[in-house]
Design an enzyme around this catalytic site. Structure first.
Site, PDB file in Angstrom:
ATOM      1  N   ARG A 183     -14.637  -1.822 -13.388  1.00  0.00           N
ATOM      2  CA  ARG A 183     -14.511  -0.397 -13.108  1.00  0.00           C
ATOM      3  C   ARG A 183     -14.832   0.461 -14.335  1.00  0.00           C
ATOM      4  O   ARG A 183     -14.853   1.669 -14.253  1.00  0.00           O
ATOM      5  CB  ARG A 183     -13.098  -0.092 -12.610  1.00  0.00           C
ATOM      6  CG  ARG A 183     -12.760  -0.712 -11.269  1.00  0.00           C
ATOM      7  CD  ARG A 183     -11.505  -0.093 -10.687  1.00  0.00           C
ATOM      8  NE  ARG A 183     -10.337  -0.342 -11.489  1.00  0.00           N
ATOM      9  CZ  ARG A 183      -9.475  -1.332 -11.280  1.00  0.00           C
ATOM     10  NH1 ARG A 183      -9.676  -2.191 -10.300  1.00  0.00           N
ATOM     11  NH2 ARG A 183      -8.405  -1.492 -12.036  1.00  0.00           N
ATOM     12  N   ARG A 187     -22.661   2.641 -21.110  1.00  0.00           N
ATOM     13  CA  ARG A 187     -23.899   3.398 -20.948  1.00  0.00           C
ATOM     14  C   ARG A 187     -24.744   3.322 -22.207  1.00  0.00           C
ATOM     15  O   ARG A 187     -24.207   3.367 -23.318  1.00  0.00           O
ATOM     16  CB  ARG A 187     -23.586   4.865 -20.629  1.00  0.00           C
ATOM     17  CG  ARG A 187     -22.777   5.038 -19.345  1.00  0.00           C
ATOM     18  CD  ARG A 187     -22.329   6.455 -19.181  1.00  0.00           C
ATOM     19  NE  ARG A 187     -21.490   6.608 -17.997  1.00  0.00           N
ATOM     20  CZ  ARG A 187     -20.537   7.517 -17.867  1.00  0.00           C
ATOM     21  NH1 ARG A 187     -20.304   8.361 -18.854  1.00  0.00           N
ATOM     22  NH2 ARG A 187     -19.826   7.589 -16.770  1.00  0.00           N
ATOM     23  N   ARG A 259       3.421  -1.280 -12.171  1.00  0.00           N
ATOM     24  CA  ARG A 259       3.668  -0.721 -13.489  1.00  0.00           C
ATOM     25  C   ARG A 259       4.077   0.734 -13.308  1.00  0.00           C
ATOM     26  O   ARG A 259       3.576   1.428 -12.415  1.00  0.00           O
ATOM     27  CB  ARG A 259       2.416  -0.792 -14.363  1.00  0.00           C
ATOM     28  CG  ARG A 259       1.916  -2.185 -14.617  1.00  0.00           C
ATOM     29  CD  ARG A 259       2.841  -3.005 -15.490  1.00  0.00           C
ATOM     30  NE  ARG A 259       2.769  -2.579 -16.891  1.00  0.00           N
ATOM     31  CZ  ARG A 259       3.469  -3.160 -17.863  1.00  0.00           C
ATOM     32  NH1 ARG A 259       4.313  -4.154 -17.585  1.00  0.00           N
ATOM     33  NH2 ARG A 259       3.349  -2.744 -19.117  1.00  0.00           N
ATOM     34  N   ARG A 289      -1.968   6.344 -24.490  1.00  0.00           N
ATOM     35  CA  ARG A 289      -2.804   7.519 -24.693  1.00  0.00           C
ATOM     36  C   ARG A 289      -1.936   8.740 -24.928  1.00  0.00           C
ATOM     37  O   ARG A 289      -0.730   8.740 -24.621  1.00  0.00           O
ATOM     38  CB  ARG A 289      -3.736   7.756 -23.509  1.00  0.00           C
ATOM     39  CG  ARG A 289      -3.056   7.995 -22.177  1.00  0.00           C
ATOM     40  CD  ARG A 289      -4.087   8.131 -21.058  1.00  0.00           C
ATOM     41  NE  ARG A 289      -3.458   8.309 -19.746  1.00  0.00           N
ATOM     42  CZ  ARG A 289      -4.122   8.493 -18.614  1.00  0.00           C
ATOM     43  NH1 ARG A 289      -5.451   8.528 -18.615  1.00  0.00           N
ATOM     44  NH2 ARG A 289      -3.496   8.646 -17.460  1.00  0.00           N
ATOM     45  N   GLU A 310       2.092   8.589 -23.523  1.00  0.00           N
ATOM     46  CA  GLU A 310       2.222   7.825 -22.279  1.00  0.00           C
ATOM     47  C   GLU A 310       2.502   6.350 -22.596  1.00  0.00           C
ATOM     48  O   GLU A 310       1.758   5.708 -23.340  1.00  0.00           O
ATOM     49  CB  GLU A 310       0.940   7.963 -21.469  1.00  0.00           C
ATOM     50  CG  GLU A 310       0.997   7.413 -20.067  1.00  0.00           C
ATOM     51  CD  GLU A 310      -0.231   7.783 -19.267  1.00  0.00           C
ATOM     52  OE1 GLU A 310      -0.849   6.874 -18.686  1.00  0.00           O
ATOM     53  OE2 GLU A 310      -0.584   8.994 -19.235  1.00  0.00           O
ATOM     54  N   TYR A 358      -4.293   0.602  -5.327  1.00  0.00           N
ATOM     55  CA  TYR A 358      -4.591   1.807  -6.082  1.00  0.00           C
ATOM     56  C   TYR A 358      -5.730   2.562  -5.415  1.00  0.00           C
ATOM     57  O   TYR A 358      -6.750   1.970  -5.036  1.00  0.00           O
ATOM     58  CB  TYR A 358      -4.978   1.477  -7.526  1.00  0.00           C
ATOM     59  CG  TYR A 358      -5.270   2.720  -8.320  1.00  0.00           C
ATOM     60  CD1 TYR A 358      -4.229   3.491  -8.832  1.00  0.00           C
ATOM     61  CD2 TYR A 358      -6.574   3.153  -8.514  1.00  0.00           C
ATOM     62  CE1 TYR A 358      -4.493   4.655  -9.530  1.00  0.00           C
ATOM     63  CE2 TYR A 358      -6.848   4.313  -9.213  1.00  0.00           C
ATOM     64  CZ  TYR A 358      -5.805   5.061  -9.717  1.00  0.00           C
ATOM     65  OH  TYR A 358      -6.064   6.222 -10.396  1.00  0.00           O
ATOM     66  N   ASP A 360      -7.934   6.424  -5.757  1.00  0.00           N
ATOM     67  CA  ASP A 360      -8.129   7.748  -6.316  1.00  0.00           C
ATOM     68  C   ASP A 360      -7.835   8.800  -5.246  1.00  0.00           C
ATOM     69  O   ASP A 360      -7.762   8.497  -4.053  1.00  0.00           O
ATOM     70  CB  ASP A 360      -9.563   7.906  -6.822  1.00  0.00           C
ATOM     71  CG  ASP A 360      -9.791   7.180  -8.139  1.00  0.00           C
ATOM     72  OD1 ASP A 360      -8.847   7.117  -8.950  1.00  0.00           O
ATOM     73  OD2 ASP A 360     -10.910   6.677  -8.347  1.00  0.00           O
TER      74      ASP A 360
END
Length: 393
Positions: A183, A187, A259, A289, A310, A358, A360
């Site tokens: 995922r 690039r 989690r 993060r 976090e 999960y 989005d």
């Protein structure tokens, strides 16, 4: 008064939605517009689930209380749907990472590669260079670690990918499936937009206002701050449960692995880190993060700032579940819960918690719209309503 009462048709039926997140809010709105009386009951004191936002009293900054949510999709139907209920402002997610005492751009792109290796590669040169670094001897790719080493090589794996899953998932990368890393794009150009989708944005007034507007219908009743029991479902023609499937059955077959996240919130003067999201892949740093929330609304100006450190850990029964682990033990347990659930009548499990996967936000809304459409069609045919509208396993 008599005429207005006569004009209002009786409801087609009564439906209960458990949870006021995106899933049951969208399903509820679709069914309400089709003539159903919909009750939404939410255990938290607010709607919108984990995409809940609120304006900070001290700074006026819109806070993503359960972590940052950037809406991104290629689904035109979903994009048109959310724009009915919110003024979406364009937003490009540009993530940075601090690793080894240096700051880099994520996802790994040509700038990251050139900075990291102190080079000035062209796209073709960088691709050839990374190919030389990659572990071509790894032919049977099974784990997250295999995937990273085979396609990126040792140095980039150590810097960006080894420590993060240990903190995020509590597991060594060799224990995680390779699909987790698939995922994450790499690039060979300077594009640092974290997402590739055509539509990207954040609602100007926050996600909570958007969900409030979705739920604003005369056929919808919302009750907050109350947990639903199975006895509460009596008298409804159908129930949509968007809560955890294992919790619904009182964990009688075991507790599915999730989690959860803890947030350490502090306020500062000025600009703390110059970007919305700074990732910390190093295992020696305890948090994953730092998010600085005023950067999620670049159309606003704020003198002060709010940051969230976090932290990820194992989810207990009283914690908010964020990420399903979905390793072998959990998927086997899920199959048992699915079989158990299919013996229930007039009950469907929906959303990421109901199906233990999960999703989005755009996928959540797409599945909710499809579930509502299928429900209405099947009711018109007097056909059975499925326990799951989208296969959870």
């Amino acid at each position: 008064m008599a005429n207005s009462l006569a004009q209002k048709a009786p409801p087609r039926g009564r439906v209960l939605g458990i949870g006021a997140g995106l899933t049951c809010s969208v399903i509820g709105r679709e069914l309400a517009e089709a003539g159903y009386q919909v009750d939404i009951i939410e255990s938290r004191p607010y709607v919108a689930g984990n995409c809940y936002t609120e304006v900070d009293d001290q700074t006026g900054i819109t806070l993503h209380k359960h972590g940052p949510h950037i809406f991104h999709t290629d689904n035109d139907t979903v994009w048109d749907y959310v724009n009915q209920y919110a003024d979406f402002r364009p937003y490009t997610c540009q993530v940075k990472a601090t690793t080894g005492g240096r700051v880099f751009s994520l996802p790994i792109n040509l700038l990251t590669i050139n900075q990291f290796f102190n080079q000035t590669f062209s796209p073709t040169e960088a691709e050839a260079f990374i190919a030389e670094k990659s572990r071509q001897d790894i032919t049977d790719v099974k784990s997250f670690e295999d995937q990273a080493l085979r396609f990126l090589g040792q140095e980039l794996y150590e810097a960006f990918f080894k420590g993060y899953p240990i903190k995020q998932w509590g597991m060594h990368p060799s224990e995680l499936p390779a699909s987790v890393l698939k995922r994450l794009p790499v690039r060979f150009n300077y594009n640092d937009n974290y997402f590739n989708h055509r539509h990207q944005g954040i609602p100007a007034e926050g996600y909570t206002t958007m969900v409030d507007k979705i739920l604003d219908h005369e056929n919808i009743s919302v009750t907050l701050g109350r947990k639903v029991t199975q006895a509460d479902c009596d008298g409804y023609d159908h129930v949509f449960c968007s809560g955890p499937i294992d919790a619904w059955f009182n964990y009688e077959l075991g507790q599915l692995g999730y989690r959860t996240l803890d947030f350490e919130i502090t306020r500062h003067k000025g600009d703390y880190q110059g970007c919305a999201v700074m990732s910390y892949p190093d295992e020696s740093v305890p948090f994953t993060r730092i998010t600085e929330h005023k950067h999620f609304t670049p159309w606003e100006t704020h003198d002060d700032t709010v940051i969230f450190h976090e932290f990820s850990r194992v989810c207990g029964k009283e914690d908010i579940p964020y990420y399903p682990i979905r390793l072998v033990n959990e998927t086997n347990m899920l199959r048992n819960y699915v079989e158990h659930a299919q013996s229930q009548e007039n009950l469907s499990f929906v959303g990421r918690l109901g199906s233990y996967k999960y999703m989005d936000m755009d996928v959540t809304i797409a599945e909710a719209l499809e579930a509502a459409k299928m429900f209405l069609s099947l009711r018109d045919q007097n056909a059975p309503i499925p326990t799951f509208f989208a296969p959870p396993v």
